[in-house]
Enzyme design. Structure first.
Site, mmCIF file in Angstrom:
data_model
loop_
_atom_site.group_PDB
_atom_site.id
_atom_site.type_symbol
_atom_site.label_atom_id
_atom_site.label_comp_id
_atom_site.label_asym_id
_atom_site.label_seq_id
_atom_site.Cartn_x
_atom_site.Cartn_y
_atom_site.Cartn_z
ATOM 1 N N ALA A 17 0.710 -1.193 0.046
ATOM 2 C CA ALA A 17 -0.048 0.118 -0.103
ATOM 3 C C ALA A 17 0.758 1.206 0.083
ATOM 4 C CB ALA A 17 -1.155 -0.081 1.202
ATOM 5 N N ARG A 23 -2.237 6.804 -11.895
ATOM 6 C CA ARG A 23 -3.234 6.620 -12.805
ATOM 7 C C ARG A 23 -4.773 7.373 -12.251
ATOM 8 N NH1 ARG A 23 -1.672 0.535 -13.985
ATOM 9 N NH2 ARG A 23 -0.700 1.140 -11.764
ATOM 10 N N GLY A 148 -0.672 -8.166 -15.284
ATOM 11 C CA GLY A 148 0.187 -9.105 -15.726
ATOM 12 C C GLY A 148 -0.154 -10.250 -16.192
HETATM 13 C C1 UD1 Z 1 0.442 -5.338 -10.288
HETATM 14 C C2 UD1 Z 1 1.328 -6.500 -10.771
HETATM 15 C C3 UD1 Z 1 0.624 -7.130 -12.065
HETATM 16 C C4 UD1 Z 1 -1.013 -7.538 -11.432
HETATM 17 C C5 UD1 Z 1 -1.576 -6.361 -10.812
HETATM 18 C C6 UD1 Z 1 -2.915 -6.908 -10.217
HETATM 19 C C7 UD1 Z 1 3.640 -5.805 -10.738
HETATM 20 C C8 UD1 Z 1 4.885 -5.528 -11.297
HETATM 21 N N1 UD1 Z 1 2.666 -6.109 -11.469
HETATM 22 O O1 UD1 Z 1 0.234 -4.192 -11.383
HETATM 23 O O2 UD1 Z 1 1.257 -8.159 -12.434
HETATM 24 O O3 UD1 Z 1 -1.633 -7.807 -12.594
HETATM 25 O O4 UD1 Z 1 -0.816 -5.658 -9.799
HETATM 26 O O5 UD1 Z 1 -3.557 -5.820 -9.690
HETATM 27 O O6 UD1 Z 1 3.709 -6.167 -9.539
HETATM 28 N N2 UD1 Z 1 3.010 -0.747 -4.188
HETATM 29 C C9 UD1 Z 1 3.912 -0.599 -3.185
HETATM 30 N N3 UD1 Z 1 5.274 -0.305 -3.363
HETATM 31 C C10 UD1 Z 1 5.835 -0.168 -4.407
HETATM 32 C C11 UD1 Z 1 5.064 0.014 -5.623
HETATM 33 C C12 UD1 Z 1 3.493 -0.289 -5.404
HETATM 34 O O7 UD1 Z 1 3.513 -0.939 -1.928
HETATM 35 O O8 UD1 Z 1 6.951 0.299 -4.635
HETATM 36 C C13 UD1 Z 1 1.761 -1.103 -3.912
HETATM 37 C C14 UD1 Z 1 0.719 -0.116 -4.424
HETATM 38 O O9 UD1 Z 1 0.505 0.748 -3.542
HETATM 39 C C15 UD1 Z 1 -0.573 -1.023 -4.950
HETATM 40 C C16 UD1 Z 1 0.200 -2.365 -5.262
HETATM 41 O O10 UD1 Z 1 1.503 -2.411 -4.722
HETATM 42 O O11 UD1 Z 1 -1.199 -1.382 -3.781
HETATM 43 C C17 UD1 Z 1 0.289 -2.797 -6.716
HETATM 44 O O12 UD1 Z 1 0.884 -1.916 -7.310
HETATM 45 P P1 UD1 Z 1 0.298 -1.147 -8.570
HETATM 46 O O13 UD1 Z 1 1.064 -0.184 -9.184
HETATM 47 O O14 UD1 Z 1 -1.253 -0.870 -8.540
HETATM 48 O O15 UD1 Z 1 0.607 -2.221 -9.606
HETATM 49 P P2 UD1 Z 1 -0.170 -2.859 -11.050
HETATM 50 O O16 UD1 Z 1 0.225 -1.890 -12.013
HETATM 51 O O17 UD1 Z 1 -1.658 -2.795 -10.807
HETATM 52 CA CA CA Z 2 -2.916 -2.060 -9.316
#
Ligand code: UD1
Ligand code: CA
Length: 492
Positions: A17, A23, A148
């Site tokens: 989180a 986006r 993904g």
């Molecule tokens: C991610 C997955 C994707 C999957 C999708 C499902 C990766 C690279 N991709 O993409 O394969 O289909 O979720 O919903 O993991 N977050 C952190 N720290 C960070 C980056 C993100 O805590 O450094 C958290 C975000 O707050 C979020 C979650 O991780 O709650 C997912 O990140 P997000 O950027 O939404 O990933 P997706 O592009 O949706």
């Molecule tokens: Ca996501």
């Protein structure tokens, strides 16, 4: 609901989180956006709570303090990820904090609030009993855009996850997607997290890359297909956020209908998750039931009413288009249409509060009637009293609020101003149009208005006078014949 407890004591849960949620184009962290009446991350934690994980750690980063404040009351801990270098980096940061006694970790994204406890429980048990190094919760969806994709091997295990941006055309055509819910066996996970490289457009460490790395080291990665693909929907855009809200609201209404509540045109009715409603209550279109509202059995909540933190006892009615908050309506009473209850109104049994009546911090005892155009603030009204149309309690003197106390079986005539502090005793009458500044004793009549005097013939004399002064009436105009337009001169 999970069957056994404590079921998952060898699992820790990590909720990702820390991201900003670019986006959504918002100034607020993505996981704090609300759907179904709660912050996204709160739904995820609540899905985890019944499973009795050894611990729940929420990875926070962007607006870490606000996210921490949101999750603390639910008993979840936080781990700070700064900077936010991707989902793989997030799990790396969590490593020192994960309880040593945990053998497994269940990873969940904080932005996918539709996941159910039962699904998580089955998923975790499947991972534990398979002996795989990792299990991915996947779903087959009609439109996999943005997710993904799951690349399977010939033996049906998972070779790798390929992100949309890096996917070749044939990989983009794969409809099985990564939910970002994973179960990892910790011993095999840590070396792979150390080996992650930022070889992608965002220059981040992707947790998804751990799958290929596990394969390289000879570990098996499995996929568990979610039976309800909806449960893994994420909220990356506003459109996805409101779609998820719609689904959560729908679930709540269905639960209530299953428990015996009638909700007409349910798509138009908004009900917050903590609201409780008893059986045989009917909720009409366009109603909003918010906050901690409790409604008993056999009630009617008519169209267009908005109730926040209300208590409605059995058999009470809220008629059309009322706005009410933090107040109570007792059995058998009817409030509305067009009534407003502000905080601290207590409407007694079988009372009636009608249109354009506002009540604040006032207790109306049994059988009180205040049917039209009235303000009752800081007042107490005894049993069976009748408050006439247009009665106002003048409770504010510009400095402080003062109380009006009306006894039982009192009759307040229409258009009365009760200047507080003031008392009207039991069984007293107040004459219509009075401005009451002194107490009215029990059984008395209080009257406080200018005495009327009639002047006989005054109106007739006035008319005569006006007629004499007026100019003579003009001859009635003949009805004009439609005039022919003069022929236009031809221009040469
Ligand atoms: C991610 C997955 C994707 C999957 C999708 C499902 C990766 C690279 N991709 O993409 O394969 O289909 O979720 O919903 O993991 N977050 C952190 N720290 C960070 C980056 C993100 O805590 O450094 C958290 C975000 O707050 C979020 C979650 O991780 O709650 C997912 O990140 P997000 O950027 O939404 O990933 P997706 O592009 O949706
Ligand atoms: Ca996501």
């Amino acid at each position: 609901m999970p069957s056994r407890a404590p079921a998952l004591a060898d699992f820790s849960a990590v909720i990702l989180a820390a991201g900003k949620g670019t986006r959504l184009r918002s100034n607020f962290a993505k996981v704090l956006h609300r759907a179904g009446g709660r912050a996204l991350v709160e739904h995820v934690i609540r899905a985890c709570l019944p499973l009795h994980f050894r611990e729940i750690a929420v990875i926070v980063g962007y607006q870490a303090e606000a996210v921490g404040d949101c999750v603390a009351p639910l008993g979840a801990g936080t781990v700070l990820q700064r900077p936010q270098n991707g989902t793989g980096h997030a799990l790396r940061v969590a490593r020192p904090k994960l309880h040593r006694r945990s053998k497994f970790v269940l990873v969940l994204p904080g932005d996918a609030p539709l996941i159910r406890s039962g699904t998580l429980e089955r998923f975790a048990h499947a991972h534990r009993s398979s002996g795989a190094a990792a299990t991915i919760l996947t779903a087959v969806v009609a439109d996999p855009t943005g997710y993904g994709r799951i690349v399977r091997k010939s033996d049906n295990s998972v070779a790798r996850i390929v992100e949309e941006r890096a996917a070749a055309p044939d990989e983009r055509a794969i409809s099985e997607i990564n939910s970002s819910i994973y179960a990892f066996t910790l011993d095999s996970l840590w070396p792979c997290l150390d080996a992650l490289r930022p070889d992608n457009v965002h220059k981040e460490l992707y947790l998804t890359d751990a799958v290929a790395l596990l394969n390289l080291r000879g570990f098996r990665v499995l996929a568990e297909l979610a039976t309800d693909a909806q449960e893994v929907l994420g909220c990356n855009t506003r459109a996805e956020l409101v779609e998820v809200d719609r689904i959560l609201r729908d679930r709540k209404r269905r639960d209530l209908m299953d428990s015996g509540v009638t909700i007409y045109l349910p798509d138009t009715v908004l009900i917050d998750p903590d609201v409780r409603i008893g059986p045989d209550t009917v909720v009409e279109p366009g109603v909003q039931l918010l906050g901690s509202t409790r409604i008993g059995a056999n009630c009617a909540i008519r169209t267009g009413s908005v109730l926040r933190d209300m208590v409605i006892d059995d058999g009470a009615s809220v008629l059309e288009h009322c706005v009410m908050a933090s107040s109570r309506i007792r059995s058998g009473s009817a409030v509305g249409p067009f009534s407003r209850l502000r905080s601290g109104a207590d409407i007694g049994p079988n009372a009636k509060v009608g249109n354009f009546v506002e009540v604040k911090k006032s207790r109306l005892a049994e059988n009180v009637k205040a049917q039209h155009l009235t303000y009752l603030g800081d007042a107490g009204i005894g049993k069976g009293s009748n408050i006439g149309a247009g009665t106002i309690t003048c409770n504010y003197d510009g400095v402080s609020k003062n109380r009006t106390v009306i006894g039982s079986s009192v009759f307040i005539g229409s258009n009365t101003a009760l200047v507080a502090p003031v008392r009207v005793g039991d069984r007293a009458y107040v004459a219509a149009g009075s401005t009451i500044t002194d107490n009215v004793p029990p059984d008395a009549l209080g009257i406080a208005r200018g005495r009327q005097s009639n002047k006989p013939g005054w109106a007739a004399a006035r008319r005569k006078q006006l007629a004499a002064a007026a100019p003579p009436p003009r001859a009635a105009k003949k009805r004009a014949r439609p005039r022919r337009r003069p022929a236009r001169k031809r221009r040469r």
